[in-house]
Design a protein around this motif. Sequence first.
Motif, short mmCIF file in Angstrom:
data_model
loop_
_atom_site.label_atom_id
_atom_site.label_comp_id
_atom_site.label_asym_id
_atom_site.label_seq_id
_atom_site.Cartn_x
_atom_site.Cartn_y
_atom_site.Cartn_z
N TYR A 92 35.67 67.94 40.51
CA TYR A 92 35.46 66.49 40.47
C TYR A 92 35.18 66.03 39.04
CZ TYR A 92 35.31 65.62 45.50
OH TYR A 92 35.64 65.49 46.83
N TYR A 93 35.81 64.92 38.66
CA TYR A 93 35.46 64.24 37.41
C TYR A 93 34.24 63.36 37.64
CZ TYR A 93 35.78 61.07 33.41
OH TYR A 93 35.50 60.33 32.29
N ASN A 94 34.24 62.62 38.75
CA ASN A 94 33.11 61.79 39.13
C ASN A 94 32.11 62.65 39.90
OD1 ASN A 94 31.28 59.90 40.01
ND2 ASN A 94 32.77 58.59 41.04
N GLN A 95 31.16 63.21 39.19
CA GLN A 95 30.21 64.15 39.79
C GLN A 95 29.35 63.52 40.88
OE1 GLN A 95 29.73 67.76 37.93
NE2 GLN A 95 31.80 67.01 38.27
N LYS A 96 29.21 62.20 40.86
CA LYS A 96 28.41 61.52 41.88
C LYS A 96 29.05 61.63 43.26
CE LYS A 96 26.25 58.16 38.76
NZ LYS A 96 26.07 56.71 38.43
N LYS A 97 30.35 61.87 43.29
CA LYS A 97 31.01 62.01 44.59
C LYS A 97 30.57 63.29 45.31
CE LYS A 97 33.96 58.50 45.00
NZ LYS A 97 35.41 58.67 44.94
N VAL A 98 30.08 64.26 44.56
CA VAL A 98 29.61 65.51 45.18
C VAL A 98 28.16 65.30 45.62
CG1 VAL A 98 29.38 68.01 44.91
CG2 VAL A 98 31.15 66.80 43.65
N ASP A 99 28.02 64.53 46.68
CA ASP A 99 26.70 64.21 47.21
C ASP A 99 26.37 65.12 48.39
OD1 ASP A 99 28.33 63.23 49.23
OD2 ASP A 99 27.92 61.11 48.80
N LEU A 100 25.20 64.92 48.97
CA LEU A 100 24.74 65.79 50.05
C LEU A 100 25.67 65.72 51.25
CD1 LEU A 100 22.58 67.76 50.99
CD2 LEU A 100 21.25 65.81 51.84
N ARG A 101 26.21 64.55 51.53
CA ARG A 101 27.12 64.40 52.67
C ARG A 101 28.36 65.26 52.47
NH1 ARG A 101 29.51 58.64 55.00
NH2 ARG A 101 30.75 59.53 56.69
N LEU A 102 28.96 65.22 51.28
CA LEU A 102 30.15 66.02 51.01
C LEU A 102 29.82 67.51 51.04
CD1 LEU A 102 33.21 65.81 50.14
CD2 LEU A 102 32.39 66.20 47.81
N LEU A 116 39.89 67.70 57.55
CA LEU A 116 40.51 66.38 57.64
C LEU A 116 39.60 65.26 57.16
CD1 LEU A 116 39.25 65.01 60.47
CD2 LEU A 116 40.92 66.52 61.52
N GLU A 117 38.27 65.45 57.22
CA GLU A 117 37.36 64.41 56.74
C GLU A 117 37.49 64.17 55.24
OE1 GLU A 117 35.24 65.94 60.46
OE2 GLU A 117 36.37 66.81 58.80
N HIS A 118 38.06 65.11 54.52
CA HIS A 118 38.21 64.94 53.07
C HIS A 118 39.17 63.79 52.75
CE1 HIS A 118 38.29 67.26 48.98
NE2 HIS A 118 37.33 66.37 49.03
N TRP A 119 39.90 63.30 53.76
CA TRP A 119 40.81 62.16 53.60
C TRP A 119 40.19 60.85 54.06
CZ3 TRP A 119 44.99 63.28 50.81
CH2 TRP A 119 45.55 64.57 50.86
N ASN A 120 38.89 60.83 54.35
CA ASN A 120 38.28 59.64 54.95
C ASN A 120 38.36 58.40 54.08
OD1 ASN A 120 37.63 60.90 57.32
ND2 ASN A 120 35.43 61.12 56.89
N LEU A 121 38.48 58.56 52.76
CA LEU A 121 38.58 57.40 51.88
C LEU A 121 40.03 56.96 51.66
CD1 LEU A 121 35.95 58.32 49.12
CD2 LEU A 121 35.67 56.83 51.12
N ASN A 122 40.95 57.66 52.30
CA ASN A 122 42.38 57.36 52.12
C ASN A 122 43.05 56.83 53.38
OD1 ASN A 122 41.93 60.47 50.73
ND2 ASN A 122 42.29 58.73 49.37
#
Length: 292
Positions: free
Chosen positions: A179-189, A47-53
């Motif tokens: 992911y297209y925006n590779q920066k989104k795949v950070d340590l937190r994710l 469910l955390e994968h929706w945190n930006l929505n």
Amino acid sequence: MSRSPQDRYYLWEYETGRTAKIRYRQSGPEESDKPALLFVHGYGGMLEHWNLNIPEFDHDRPVYALDLIGFGGSQKPRTRYRLELFAAQINAFIQYRQLEDVIIIGHSMGGASGLYYAHLNPETVSGLILANPSGLFGDTMDPMAKAFFGLIASPGIGEFMFAAFANQLGVSQSLLPTYYNQKKVDLRLINQFTRPLQDKGAVWSYLSPSRRPSDFTLEHLPRPCRYRNKAFLIWGAEDSALPAQKIIPEFQELLPQAGAYIIPKAAHCIHHDAHEAFNNRLRHILDNEMNV
């Protein structure tokens, strides 16, 4: 309205005499004249994968997100995982929360599960919004990928490969292509997706799609399916695994009424990869297309 909703749990009897602890979150007002939103994550997600929505939509309506059985913070029993099971879970949750008017927003496997549920219970769903749903593949899987999944399905080899990939490095390698925006795949994710892999029973749920791939497809549903209410597809243009030009027409055979929107510079995890564009499109659908 709470911007930091707390984890909640309930016991679901997924088989006669067998229960699993299911995690979910609730935000937004308890009472509203607008339909509730139910967010359902994809394979390997939570469910955390929706945190930006979710925070963009819970100011005037109840919003729910749940972890599918076998994933996230829900229990991971040794059972036969399949879209039918997830659809039954969605049904049980809607009854548990007594939701009479609900819009399902599902990503990938969560989208396929939501569609399967809507097909079985068409009168209970006000709207279906699918973000890069899986379940129909349009013969996009190449021979190498088919051989790989066949290998994972082999007794012993699947467990070995799961152990090898159930770590930060393996998770990052799995997430980056989505992911297209590779920066989104950070340590937190990466940590967010790695943590549930350590849970008891995770190997069983995570290997299920490769061991019983037919349990995770929508190919057997009639075209069109029984759900005839409003439906929408939101697709990342850069999804190489489920390319829009091949998969959207197949979903529109199941859902001829479905409008389709393609968002540029977004791959499979569109809702997180390009969250602002996704949120804007979702808001447009709710406000203008559905008038809710």
